[in-house]
Write a protein that holds these residues in place. Sequence first.
Motif, mmCIF file in Angstrom:
data_model
loop_
_atom_site.group_PDB
_atom_site.id
_atom_site.type_symbol
_atom_site.label_atom_id
_atom_site.label_comp_id
_atom_site.label_asym_id
_atom_site.label_seq_id
_atom_site.Cartn_x
_atom_site.Cartn_y
_atom_site.Cartn_z
ATOM 1 N N UNK A 32 0.834 -1.220 0.000
ATOM 2 C CA UNK A 32 0.000 0.000 0.000
ATOM 3 C C UNK A 32 0.858 1.256 0.000
ATOM 4 N N UNK A 33 2.015 1.216 0.715
ATOM 5 C CA UNK A 33 2.898 2.391 0.698
ATOM 6 C C UNK A 33 3.437 2.628 -0.707
ATOM 7 N N UNK A 34 3.726 1.550 -1.415
ATOM 8 C CA UNK A 34 4.215 1.669 -2.793
ATOM 9 C C UNK A 34 3.188 2.302 -3.710
ATOM 10 N N UNK A 35 1.926 1.893 -3.542
ATOM 11 C CA UNK A 35 0.883 2.450 -4.407
ATOM 12 C C UNK A 35 0.688 3.937 -4.102
ATOM 13 N N UNK A 36 0.735 4.287 -2.805
ATOM 14 C CA UNK A 36 0.591 5.709 -2.443
ATOM 15 C C UNK A 36 1.772 6.519 -2.957
ATOM 16 N N UNK A 69 -5.846 7.921 -11.369
ATOM 17 C CA UNK A 69 -7.204 7.361 -11.249
ATOM 18 C C UNK A 69 -7.143 5.836 -11.131
ATOM 19 N N UNK A 70 -6.247 5.214 -11.882
ATOM 20 C CA UNK A 70 -6.112 3.752 -11.794
ATOM 21 C C UNK A 70 -5.456 3.352 -10.464
ATOM 22 N N UNK A 71 -4.411 4.072 -10.079
ATOM 23 C CA UNK A 71 -3.706 3.739 -8.836
ATOM 24 C C UNK A 71 -4.602 3.878 -7.616
ATOM 25 N N UNK A 72 -5.550 4.799 -7.685
ATOM 26 C CA UNK A 72 -6.410 5.048 -6.507
ATOM 27 C C UNK A 72 -7.216 3.805 -6.126
ATOM 28 N N UNK A 73 -7.353 2.871 -7.054
ATOM 29 C CA UNK A 73 -8.123 1.651 -6.781
ATOM 30 C C UNK A 73 -7.275 0.591 -6.062
ATOM 31 N N UNK A 74 -5.983 0.822 -5.970
ATOM 32 C CA UNK A 74 -5.099 -0.244 -5.502
ATOM 33 C C UNK A 74 -4.854 -0.354 -3.996
ATOM 34 N N UNK A 75 -4.692 0.763 -3.268
ATOM 35 C CA UNK A 75 -4.232 0.610 -1.882
ATOM 36 C C UNK A 75 -5.181 -0.177 -0.989
ATOM 37 N N UNK A 76 -6.474 -0.098 -1.245
ATOM 38 C CA UNK A 76 -7.474 -0.686 -0.356
ATOM 39 C C UNK A 76 -7.165 -2.136 0.002
ATOM 40 N N UNK A 77 -6.722 -2.884 -0.977
ATOM 41 C CA UNK A 77 -6.453 -4.303 -0.785
ATOM 42 C C UNK A 77 -5.334 -4.547 0.235
ATOM 43 N N UNK A 78 -4.489 -3.523 0.446
ATOM 44 C CA UNK A 78 -3.365 -3.672 1.355
ATOM 45 C C UNK A 78 -3.695 -3.400 2.817
ATOM 46 N N UNK A 111 -13.183 10.912 -7.268
ATOM 47 C CA UNK A 111 -12.660 12.243 -7.575
ATOM 48 C C UNK A 111 -11.447 12.204 -8.511
ATOM 49 N N UNK A 112 -10.657 11.131 -8.436
ATOM 50 C CA UNK A 112 -9.546 11.030 -9.382
ATOM 51 C C UNK A 112 -10.078 10.714 -10.784
ATOM 52 N N UNK A 138 -7.115 13.489 -0.226
ATOM 53 C CA UNK A 138 -5.860 12.950 0.310
ATOM 54 C C UNK A 138 -5.689 13.458 1.743
ATOM 55 N N UNK A 139 -5.786 14.765 1.896
ATOM 56 C CA UNK A 139 -5.508 15.377 3.187
ATOM 57 C C UNK A 139 -6.533 14.954 4.237
ATOM 58 N N UNK A 140 -7.791 14.920 3.840
ATOM 59 C CA UNK A 140 -8.845 14.557 4.784
ATOM 60 C C UNK A 140 -8.597 13.187 5.388
ATOM 61 N N UNK A 141 -8.212 12.255 4.561
ATOM 62 C CA UNK A 141 -7.961 10.902 5.060
ATOM 63 C C UNK A 141 -6.684 10.861 5.894
ATOM 64 N N UNK A 142 -5.637 11.531 5.433
ATOM 65 C CA UNK A 142 -4.387 11.517 6.204
ATOM 66 C C UNK A 142 -4.594 12.124 7.589
ATOM 67 N N UNK A 143 -5.384 13.182 7.672
ATOM 68 C CA UNK A 143 -5.641 13.823 8.970
ATOM 69 C C UNK A 143 -6.258 12.838 9.953
ATOM 70 N N UNK A 144 -7.110 11.972 9.455
ATOM 71 C CA UNK A 144 -7.824 11.044 10.339
ATOM 72 C C UNK A 144 -7.120 9.714 10.540
ATOM 73 N N UNK A 145 -6.444 9.240 9.495
ATOM 74 C CA UNK A 145 -6.025 7.836 9.511
ATOM 75 C C UNK A 145 -4.529 7.601 9.309
#
Length: 147
Positions: A32-36, A69-78, A111-112, A138-145
């Motif tokens: 997931x870090x790689x995808x981000x 837009x394609x990459x945004x679908x990837x991290x979830x699985x991690x 949104x992407x 991006x920022x909203x999620x980073x602030x929380x998680x």
Amino acid sequence: MNKFAAMGLAGLLTAASTTAMAVKPEDAINYRQGTFSAMAWHFGTMGAMVKGKADYDAEDFSRRAEIVAQLSKLPMEGFVPGSYEGDTDALPAIEEDWDKFEGGMNMLVERTAALAEAAQSGDMAQIKPAFGEVGKTCKGCHDNFKD
Ligand code: HEC
């Protein structure tokens, strides 16, 4: 408890959760870090164009917007059980507030996609607000998680 299974979605997601359960937490973290990181690579270059720090190249911008837009679908699985400690900035709040986290990821995908569409116009007046919406996500999620 397997959160993917808890969502009760059949087919694709069940298959994904089976895969995810078989992996080591540290591999999921690296994934997931790689995808981000890849996302940030392209999004950063796009940001420079939006802010006028780099020359706007419509074709290159559009190509990167598609990739993001394609990459945004990837991290979830991690984001698998047992992967919220160790060499990670992902907070345990993700598991505790899974619906909100998942909502943030889905918003990123939407949104992407909207940004990739706006990019095709080649019109900064359309691109700028769409870019801003992604940045806020991006920022909203980073602030929380994210630590
Ligand atoms: C729904 C939540 C969420 C969204 C949306 C999100 N991120 Fe993240 N991001 C995270 C989490 C959680 C981590 C921490 C991952 C880890 O360390 O395991 C992270 C980590 C990162 C990292 C560090 C990767 C590393 O190597 O440690 C970068 C860079 C990043 N995100 C960029 C972005 C960009 C750019 C966007 C928007 C285009 C974005 N993120 C959107 C949750 C999100």
